[in-house]
Write an enzyme that holds these catalytic residues in place. Structure first.
Site, short mmCIF file in Angstrom:
data_model
loop_
_atom_site.label_atom_id
_atom_site.label_comp_id
_atom_site.label_asym_id
_atom_site.label_seq_id
_atom_site.Cartn_x
_atom_site.Cartn_y
_atom_site.Cartn_z
N LYS A 90 95.16 -78.48 33.42
CA LYS A 90 93.90 -79.24 33.44
C LYS A 90 94.16 -80.61 32.86
O LYS A 90 94.71 -80.75 31.76
CB LYS A 90 92.84 -78.52 32.58
CG LYS A 90 91.45 -79.14 32.70
CD LYS A 90 90.75 -78.62 33.93
CE LYS A 90 89.49 -79.39 34.23
NZ LYS A 90 89.71 -80.71 34.86
N LYS A 126 98.60 -83.68 33.92
CA LYS A 126 98.08 -85.02 34.15
C LYS A 126 98.67 -85.55 35.45
O LYS A 126 99.74 -85.11 35.89
CB LYS A 126 98.46 -85.97 33.00
CG LYS A 126 97.54 -87.16 32.85
CD LYS A 126 96.20 -86.79 32.24
CE LYS A 126 95.30 -88.01 32.06
NZ LYS A 126 94.03 -87.66 31.40
N ASP A 166 89.88 -89.99 35.62
CA ASP A 166 90.43 -90.70 34.46
C ASP A 166 90.21 -92.18 34.76
O ASP A 166 89.37 -92.53 35.61
CB ASP A 166 91.90 -90.34 34.26
CG ASP A 166 92.43 -90.77 32.88
OD1 ASP A 166 93.19 -91.74 32.82
OD2 ASP A 166 92.07 -90.13 31.87
N ASN A 240 83.53 -95.55 31.21
CA ASN A 240 82.71 -94.37 31.01
C ASN A 240 82.67 -93.92 29.54
O ASN A 240 81.60 -93.66 28.98
CB ASN A 240 83.27 -93.24 31.88
CG ASN A 240 82.22 -92.23 32.27
OD1 ASN A 240 81.14 -92.61 32.71
ND2 ASN A 240 82.53 -90.98 32.08
N SER A 376 84.62 -80.50 31.40
CA SER A 376 85.26 -80.16 32.67
C SER A 376 85.47 -78.65 32.78
O SER A 376 85.26 -78.05 33.84
CB SER A 376 86.61 -80.88 32.79
OG SER A 376 86.44 -82.23 33.16
#
Length: 444
Positions: A90, A126, A166, A240, A376
């Site tokens: 993740k 990632k 991201d 964000n 998430s």
């Protein structure tokens, strides 16, 4: 030479061109020395640290796409699947010109421990590309995202690897990628998080990292006898994370004085106007030079300098290594009481050490910005259940996760003789859970 130093030396030798990855490994391994030294013979026998610092899988691929003029461009795509010890990989997808394999490995390594700290069953990974969404049309971004997912889809899945957004990969990009995955694989599943609400996304996901940052910061201050209400706050970034850190800080009664982008920074002595910031960045996608049109008494400055303003709390929410030793010295001289990382490793090792040595409360990113990946994982749960929870339910769960996370790192720091050192607490707490899972599963 100690086992920790042997492994750090090997990482530096084998990854000499990846300074961010080396920095992340050194920071973690240095702070888990008490645990390693207590178990050195067993860890060395099982090559435990070597398995911790080497990804399970590194994937690199080319991403060809066609611009609006019919010209073909080729970018590099990456996915590093670092650890699946406690759950499916993740971690986000970063789209930025600075992306390379070293950056992705650093982020994936950090993600392993961050995800462990949430208490949720998610491993670490990632990915991303050196593609720059800035200045591209929607059609060009769609072309890139579809090409990127055409290759990435071979390696991910709802129970294998669940990427998220991201830097540079927001709802628009996630939507294009999800559509391509669904078309190619014929599956409507929770393979990506950060999706739109109309097709499986979660309420509170957009706000989660910024909100979570403030929930943990508030808890850290409260445990040290400090009320966040009435405090002044410096925020870097205007994406964000920064926007919703500003929003929650204001809700908690603090005054936010600064925000920044890649060109410069804004100082508003009356407090950042959240509505203006959202309109500039979320609606019009403009630079912060526009802010003065909304608040004539504010100041806009080119370049760096966001940490030069006197304030109580600093929240770096932009990118890695943005808060350097000289910045830390200015913050300390100006009386800052707390620094909490909204971005991934935004504070250099030298700056972190200086802040801690001067009594500043410091919350590392793997703890402080874990709210995004925690939510998430909550989105994954909703997808599995085919349900959509209310904003209030997700936000309550997020706050509980962040408060429990702080409890954990605070307790672990005290247990190992480092009270108040939340870097040590976070690294050891995250490490211990991953090691327990690895040991239970054998040498794999």
């Amino acid at each position: 030479m100690s086992y920790v130093d042997e492994v750090i030396e090997a990482v530096e030798r084998e990854n000499a061109n990846e300074p961010e990855f080396i920095q992340a490994v050194r920071e973690v391994l240095d702070s888990i020395r008490p645990v390693v030294e207590a178990n050195e013979a067993a860890y060395r026998r099982d090559a435990l640290l070597e398995r911790i610092v080497n990804p399970e899988r590194e994937i690199k691929f080319r991403v060809p796409w066609i611009d609006d003029n019919g010209n073909v461009h080729v970018n590099n795509g990456y996915r590093v699947q670092f650890s699946s010890a406690i759950g499916p990989y993740k971690g986000g997808l970063r789209l930025h010109p600075s992306v390379n394999i070293g950056i992705i490995k650093f982020l994936g390594f950090e993600q392993v421990f961050k995800n462990s700290l949430t208490g949720l069953p998610i491993g670490g990974g990632k990915g991303g590309s050196d593609f720059d969404p800035k200045g591209k049309s929607d059609r060009e971004i769609m072309a890139f995202c579809q090409s990127f997912m055409s290759e990435l889809c071979k390696y991910i899945g709802a129970y294998t690897d669940v990427p998220a957004g991201d830097i540079g990969a927001g709802p628009r990009e996630i939507g294009y990628m999800f559509g391509q995955y669904k078309k190619l694989r014929g599956l409507f599943e929770g393979v990506l998080t950060g999706k739109g609400l109309s097709y499986g996304g979660s309420l509170t996901r957009r706000e989660a990292t910024g909100y979570g940052l403030l929930y943990l910061t508030d808890e850290m201050l409260r445990r040290n006898g400090i009320d966040i209400k009435g405090k002044t706050v410096l925020v870097s970034g205007s994406g964000n994370v920064a926007i919703y850190a500003v929003e929650k800080a204001i809700e908690l009664g603090a005054k936010v004085l600064t925000v920044s982008d890649s060109n410069g920074w804004v100082y508003d002595p009356e407090g950042i106007d959240l509505n203006a910031l959202k309109e500039i960045k979320e609606v019009k996608r403009q630079r912060l030079t526009e802010y003065k049109k909304y608040r004539p008494d504010s100041e806009y400055h080119e370049g760096k300098g966001v940490w030069s303003v006197k304030a109580d709390i600093a929240l770096p929410c932009a990118t890695q290594n943005e808060l350097e030793l000289d910045d830390a010295k200015i913050l300390v001289a100006n009386g800052v009481i707390a620094v909490a990382e909204g971005a991934n490793m935004p504070t250099t090792l030298e700056a972190t050490k200086y802040l801690q040595e001067n009594g500043v409360l410091f919350a590392p990113g793997k703890a402080a910005n874990a709210g995004g990946v925690a939510t998430s994982a909550l989105e994954m749960s909703q997808n599995s259940e085919r349900l959509s929870w209310s904003f209030e339910k997700v936000d309550t769960k997020l706050k509980d996760i962040m408060v429990n996370l702080f409890d954990n790192i605070d307790d672990v720091a005290k247990k190992y003789g480092f009270p108040g050192n939340y870097v040590v607490g976070a690294n050891i707490a995250g490490f211990e859970k991953v090691v327990d899972a690895m040991n239970a599963q054998g040498i794999v």
